[in-house]
Motif scaffolding. Structure first.
Motif, PDB file in Angstrom:
ATOM      1  N   LEU A 175      39.734  46.436  34.937  1.00  0.00           N
ATOM      2  CA  LEU A 175      41.039  45.906  34.562  1.00  0.00           C
ATOM      3  C   LEU A 175      40.983  44.398  34.329  1.00  0.00           C
ATOM      4  O   LEU A 175      40.523  43.635  35.186  1.00  0.00           O
ATOM      5  N   HIS A 176      41.455  43.985  33.154  1.00  0.00           N
ATOM      6  CA  HIS A 176      41.515  42.577  32.764  1.00  0.00           C
ATOM      7  C   HIS A 176      42.943  42.266  32.303  1.00  0.00           C
ATOM      8  O   HIS A 176      43.613  43.112  31.705  1.00  0.00           O
ATOM      9  N   PHE A 177      43.381  41.060  32.573  1.00  0.00           N
ATOM     10  CA  PHE A 177      44.630  40.605  31.960  1.00  0.00           C
ATOM     11  C   PHE A 177      44.385  40.387  30.471  1.00  0.00           C
ATOM     12  O   PHE A 177      43.306  39.958  30.056  1.00  0.00           O
ATOM     13  N   LYS A 178      45.393  40.662  29.675  1.00  0.00           N
ATOM     14  CA  LYS A 178      45.279  40.471  28.241  1.00  0.00           C
ATOM     15  C   LYS A 178      45.650  39.058  27.823  1.00  0.00           C
ATOM     16  O   LYS A 178      45.591  38.717  26.640  1.00  0.00           O
ATOM     17  N   THR A 179      46.040  38.248  28.801  1.00  0.00           N
ATOM     18  CA  THR A 179      46.370  36.858  28.524  1.00  0.00           C
ATOM     19  C   THR A 179      45.875  35.998  29.675  1.00  0.00           C
ATOM     20  O   THR A 179      45.737  36.471  30.807  1.00  0.00           O
ATOM     21  N   SER A 180      45.579  34.761  29.407  1.00  0.00           N
ATOM     22  CA  SER A 180      45.120  33.852  30.456  1.00  0.00           C
ATOM     23  C   SER A 180      46.300  33.325  31.256  1.00  0.00           C
ATOM     24  O   SER A 180      47.437  33.295  30.776  1.00  0.00           O
ATOM     25  N   GLY A 181      46.021  32.894  32.474  1.00  0.00           N
ATOM     26  CA  GLY A 181      47.081  32.335  33.289  1.00  0.00           C
ATOM     27  C   GLY A 181      46.679  32.234  34.742  1.00  0.00           C
ATOM     28  O   GLY A 181      45.536  32.505  35.114  1.00  0.00           O
ATOM     29  N   LYS A 182      47.648  31.850  35.580  1.00  0.00           N
ATOM     30  CA  LYS A 182      47.413  31.732  37.020  1.00  0.00           C
ATOM     31  C   LYS A 182      47.844  33.019  37.704  1.00  0.00           C
ATOM     32  O   LYS A 182      48.945  33.537  37.464  1.00  0.00           O
ATOM     33  N   VAL A 183      46.971  33.545  38.573  1.00  0.00           N
ATOM     34  CA  VAL A 183      47.276  34.787  39.283  1.00  0.00           C
ATOM     35  C   VAL A 183      48.329  34.516  40.342  1.00  0.00           C
ATOM     36  O   VAL A 183      48.158  33.645  41.214  1.00  0.00           O
ATOM     37  N   ALA A 184      49.419  35.264  40.279  1.00  0.00           N
ATOM     38  CA  ALA A 184      50.501  35.116  41.258  1.00  0.00           C
ATOM     39  C   ALA A 184      50.304  36.050  42.443  1.00  0.00           C
ATOM     40  O   ALA A 184      50.572  35.671  43.588  1.00  0.00           O
ATOM     41  N   TYR A 185      49.815  37.266  42.192  1.00  0.00           N
ATOM     42  CA  TYR A 185      49.631  38.231  43.287  1.00  0.00           C
ATOM     43  C   TYR A 185      48.647  39.316  42.860  1.00  0.00           C
ATOM     44  O   TYR A 185      48.466  39.590  41.663  1.00  0.00           O
ATOM     45  N   ILE A 186      47.993  39.902  43.853  1.00  0.00           N
ATOM     46  CA  ILE A 186      47.168  41.101  43.671  1.00  0.00           C
ATOM     47  C   ILE A 186      47.603  42.093  44.738  1.00  0.00           C
ATOM     48  O   ILE A 186      47.532  41.795  45.937  1.00  0.00           O
ATOM     49  N   ASN A 187      48.027  43.268  44.318  1.00  0.00           N
ATOM     50  CA  ASN A 187      48.663  44.221  45.223  1.00  0.00           C
ATOM     51  C   ASN A 187      47.702  45.196  45.890  1.00  0.00           C
ATOM     52  O   ASN A 187      48.140  46.008  46.713  1.00  0.00           O
ATOM     53  N   VAL A 188      46.410  45.170  45.548  1.00  0.00           N
ATOM     54  CA  VAL A 188      45.489  46.186  46.063  1.00  0.00           C
ATOM     55  C   VAL A 188      44.275  45.531  46.706  1.00  0.00           C
ATOM     56  O   VAL A 188      43.949  44.377  46.429  1.00  0.00           O
ATOM     57  N   ASP A 189      43.636  46.321  47.565  1.00  0.00           N
ATOM     58  CA  ASP A 189      42.370  45.938  48.170  1.00  0.00           C
ATOM     59  C   ASP A 189      41.331  47.002  47.839  1.00  0.00           C
ATOM     60  O   ASP A 189      41.672  48.136  47.475  1.00  0.00           O
ATOM     61  N   GLU A 190      40.070  46.657  47.994  1.00  0.00           N
ATOM     62  CA  GLU A 190      39.000  47.634  47.770  1.00  0.00           C
ATOM     63  C   GLU A 190      39.164  48.808  48.728  1.00  0.00           C
ATOM     64  O   GLU A 190      39.407  48.619  49.919  1.00  0.00           O
ATOM     65  N   GLY A 191      39.040  50.009  48.180  1.00  0.00           N
ATOM     66  CA  GLY A 191      39.206  51.219  48.982  1.00  0.00           C
ATOM     67  C   GLY A 191      40.580  51.840  48.882  1.00  0.00           C
ATOM     68  O   GLY A 191      40.786  52.981  49.322  1.00  0.00           O
TER      69      GLY A 191
END
Length: 369
Positions: free
Chosen positions: A71-87
């Motif tokens: 999964l990649h963002f289709k636009t550049s920018g600053k990451v505000a949040y990531i909702n998942v962890d590995e597993g």
């Protein structure tokens, strides 16, 4: 050392022909002593028996799921949040991460304002030219066209800004398990950065690379056994599900084809890309007469122990595993065959026959191929 020097001096004074005779005598004596001291290794035999034999093609590979998505963002920018962890288990279209939309909202408002401005310019030009109709001059047409092109470009800018805002949210396109998650909150990312990887583990596969010389033996549906380096005490059964229609070149220069094996069961803990080996069964014979591979000579003969000593027997062989070979004709169950017999050529075996108990000195290997 003194005596050796005296012997050497006397040896130098001997005539040439005596030196030669003396050297031959010393060499013969050494060979005689070595031959008498050398112990003859006992012959080793194996019993012809019946067993199931499988011819296989093996290749190294990695565990994977039914499908995967980086999964990649289709636009550049600053990451505000990531909702998942590995597993984490995720479902299709679940929100994975999002970008800071403050700057994106500003870009969208600016694009909207630019579009409004360009539209107003076009509207004014049209008002000024009302009633002109077909008498519009070239200069007037140029002015109107330039304004309309600017309006169209502004509209394209608006659509891009609107899409960038919608692309600020990253969704999972498949159900599965998160195998990678980038810890990038507050960081600037580009479209090349992988934010997360999701693997659909509803079905488990093993992708193995098979040498191109063996790919002609592989067919869809063939059974396979897979061993994983992390679970060496367990064999995972499966079948060939796909033969990827393209070749790859390994770092060693070999040309291989990827074969996908679908497993009947999955490891207790699924870990994407676990390494291992697949053994694909290309042929199998049940209850076949078999002997160890090292008992069969290149000219398709084996040496069978009998009351008369060792007898060279021509055989017809079938499929072979890593250790044994099927014998279709020439031997019977219970026969004892010599392991590691001499190669094709004239050789001698000196030992005791297990059956006759006699000391054997047998000339073998004179049969023509």
């Amino acid at each position: 050392m003194r005596y050796l020097g005296l012997i050497f001096n006397r040896f130098k004074k001997l005539p040439g022909r005596y030196k030669i005779f003396l050297l031959i005598a010393v060499a013969s004596l050494g060979f005689f002593i070595f031959s008498n001291n050398k112990k003859t290794a006992p012959l080793q035999f194996a019993t012809v028996k019946r067993e199931n034999i499988q011819e296989t093609v093996a290749g190294a590979g990695n565990l994977t799921g039914k499908n995967s998505a980086n999964l990649h963002f289709k636009t550049s920018g600053k990451v505000a949040y990531i909702n998942v962890d590995e597993g984490d288990e995720v479902f299709q279209w679940q929100t994975i991460a999002g970008l800071d939309i403050e700057a994106l909202n500003i870009d969208l408002r600016e694009a909207e304002n630019t579009l409004r401005d360009k539209r107003a310019i076009v509207d004014k030009i049209k008002d000024d030219q009302k009633g002109v109709g077909a008498s519009e001059t070239y200069a007037q047409r140029q002015t109107r066209t330039t304004a309309e092109v600017a309006q169209d470009n502004a509209y394209e800018g608006y659509l891009k800004a609107k899409k960038a805002l919608s692309d600020s949210i990253l969704y999972s396109p498949i159900n599965g398990i998160v195998t990678q998650a980038l810890d990038a909150s507050g960081q600037n990312v580009t479209t090349a950065d992988t934010i997360a990887q999701v693997v659909d583990n509803s079905e488990i596969y093993f992708d193995t690379d098979i040498d191109e010389a063996d790919i002609g033996k592989i067919k869809i549906g063939l059974l396979a056994n897979v061993t994983l380096d992390a679970y060496q005490d367990k064999i995972y059964k499966g079948s060939v599900n796909q033969i990827v229609p393209s070749i790859k070149h390994t770092t060693s220069g070999a040309t291989v084809v990827t074969v996908r094996v679908k497993l009947d069961s999955k490891p207790t803990n699924f870990v994407n890309e676990l390494s291992g080996e697949a053994s694909i069964i290309v042929k199998s014979v049940k209850n076949a007469l078999s002997i160890p591979l090292e008992a069969l000579r290149e000219d398709n003969t084996v040496f069978v122990d009998s009351e008369k000593g060792l007898i060279a027997v021509k055989v017809v062989h079938g499929i072979s595993s890593d250790t044994n070979v099927e014998i279709k004709k020439g031997l019977k169950e219970g026969d004892k065959v010599l392991l590691n017999p001499p190669g094709i050529g004239i050789s001698f075996i000196r030992n005791k026959s297990p059956l006759s108990g006699r000391s054997e000195h047998i000339k073998v290997g004179t049969e023509k191929h």
